[in-house]
Design a protein around this motif. Structure first.
Motif, mmCIF file in Angstrom:
data_model
loop_
_atom_site.group_PDB
_atom_site.id
_atom_site.type_symbol
_atom_site.label_atom_id
_atom_site.label_comp_id
_atom_site.label_asym_id
_atom_site.label_seq_id
_atom_site.Cartn_x
_atom_site.Cartn_y
_atom_site.Cartn_z
ATOM 1 N N CYS A 46 -45.206 36.721 44.781
ATOM 2 C CA CYS A 46 -44.449 37.722 44.040
ATOM 3 C C CYS A 46 -43.103 37.156 43.599
ATOM 4 O O CYS A 46 -42.682 37.335 42.450
ATOM 5 N N LEU A 47 -42.431 36.470 44.503
ATOM 6 C CA LEU A 47 -41.127 35.878 44.180
ATOM 7 C C LEU A 47 -41.271 34.823 43.095
ATOM 8 O O LEU A 47 -40.429 34.736 42.191
ATOM 9 N N ASP A 48 -42.340 34.028 43.162
ATOM 10 C CA ASP A 48 -42.628 33.072 42.087
ATOM 11 C C ASP A 48 -42.835 33.814 40.773
ATOM 12 O O ASP A 48 -42.425 33.346 39.707
ATOM 13 N N GLY A 49 -43.468 34.991 40.861
ATOM 14 C CA GLY A 49 -43.682 35.814 39.672
ATOM 15 C C GLY A 49 -42.374 36.258 39.039
ATOM 16 O O GLY A 49 -42.239 36.262 37.816
ATOM 17 N N VAL A 50 -41.405 36.621 39.861
ATOM 18 C CA VAL A 50 -40.077 37.005 39.340
ATOM 19 C C VAL A 50 -39.451 35.811 38.618
ATOM 20 O O VAL A 50 -38.903 35.951 37.518
ATOM 21 N N CYS A 51 -39.555 34.634 39.213
ATOM 22 C CA CYS A 51 -39.007 33.423 38.577
ATOM 23 C C CYS A 51 -39.710 33.148 37.255
ATOM 24 O O CYS A 51 -39.061 32.779 36.266
ATOM 25 N N LYS A 68 -33.590 45.118 44.730
ATOM 26 C CA LYS A 68 -33.180 43.863 44.090
ATOM 27 C C LYS A 68 -32.469 42.917 45.053
ATOM 28 O O LYS A 68 -32.693 41.697 45.017
ATOM 29 N N GLU A 69 -31.597 43.448 45.895
ATOM 30 C CA GLU A 69 -30.851 42.582 46.808
ATOM 31 C C GLU A 69 -31.793 41.859 47.766
ATOM 32 O O GLU A 69 -31.622 40.667 48.029
ATOM 33 N N TRP A 70 -32.772 42.562 48.276
ATOM 34 C CA TRP A 70 -33.759 41.944 49.169
ATOM 35 C C TRP A 70 -34.545 40.871 48.417
ATOM 36 O O TRP A 70 -34.771 39.781 48.943
ATOM 37 N N ILE A 71 -34.936 41.183 47.182
ATOM 38 C CA ILE A 71 -35.679 40.216 46.363
ATOM 39 C C ILE A 71 -34.849 38.957 46.153
ATOM 40 O O ILE A 71 -35.349 37.834 46.301
ATOM 41 N N LYS A 72 -33.551 39.124 45.845
ATOM 42 C CA LYS A 72 -32.690 37.947 45.640
ATOM 43 C C LYS A 72 -32.550 37.132 46.922
ATOM 44 O O LYS A 72 -32.596 35.892 46.877
ATOM 45 N N GLN A 73 -32.409 37.794 48.055
ATOM 46 C CA GLN A 73 -32.320 37.071 49.332
ATOM 47 C C GLN A 73 -33.595 36.278 49.597
ATOM 48 O O GLN A 73 -33.537 35.119 50.026
ATOM 49 N N GLN A 74 -34.729 36.896 49.320
ATOM 50 C CA GLN A 74 -36.004 36.224 49.552
ATOM 51 C C GLN A 74 -36.210 35.056 48.590
ATOM 52 O O GLN A 74 -36.740 34.017 48.970
#
Length: 103
Positions: free
Chosen positions: A28-33, A84-90
């Motif tokens: 998921c995080l790769d997906g955001v990138c 969003k903050e959690w996503i940025k930390q991850q």
């Protein structure tokens, strides 16, 4: 491996809402990138390569009208929401791990 659903609303218009599902938080995080990288490619269509730093990625995340993810918790059988903050930390932790040579 926790099933993760990414909820994204790119503008204030409700019809810009989308979702994607992934087999893990890291995917998921790769997906955001990848969403950010596609944004950069659209802004720089003639550039042969795209580079950015984490501050630019985080600024992009902050500018998204709404972004959150739901992570499945096996113990409870429910999805736990994250902002969003959690996503940025991850993302920061994931990129740091990748830079150190971890997967």
């Amino acid at each position: 491996m926790s099933h993760t659903i990414l909820l994204l609303q790119s503008t204030s218009k409700l019809d810009s809402r989308t979702y994607s599902d992934y087999e893990s938080v890291d995917e998921c995080l790769d997906g955001v990138c990848k969403v950010f990288e596609e944004h950069l490619k659209k802004r720089n269509p003639t550039s042969p390569s795209i580079t950015y730093d984490i501050s630019e990625l985080f600024e992009f995340v902050d500018q998204i009208s709404d972004l959150s993810c739901l992570v499945f918790q096996k113990q409870t059988g429910q999805y736990e929401p994250h902002n969003k903050e959690w996503i940025k930390q991850q993302i920061f932790q994931l990129l740091r791990k990748q830079a150190a040579g971890g997967k």
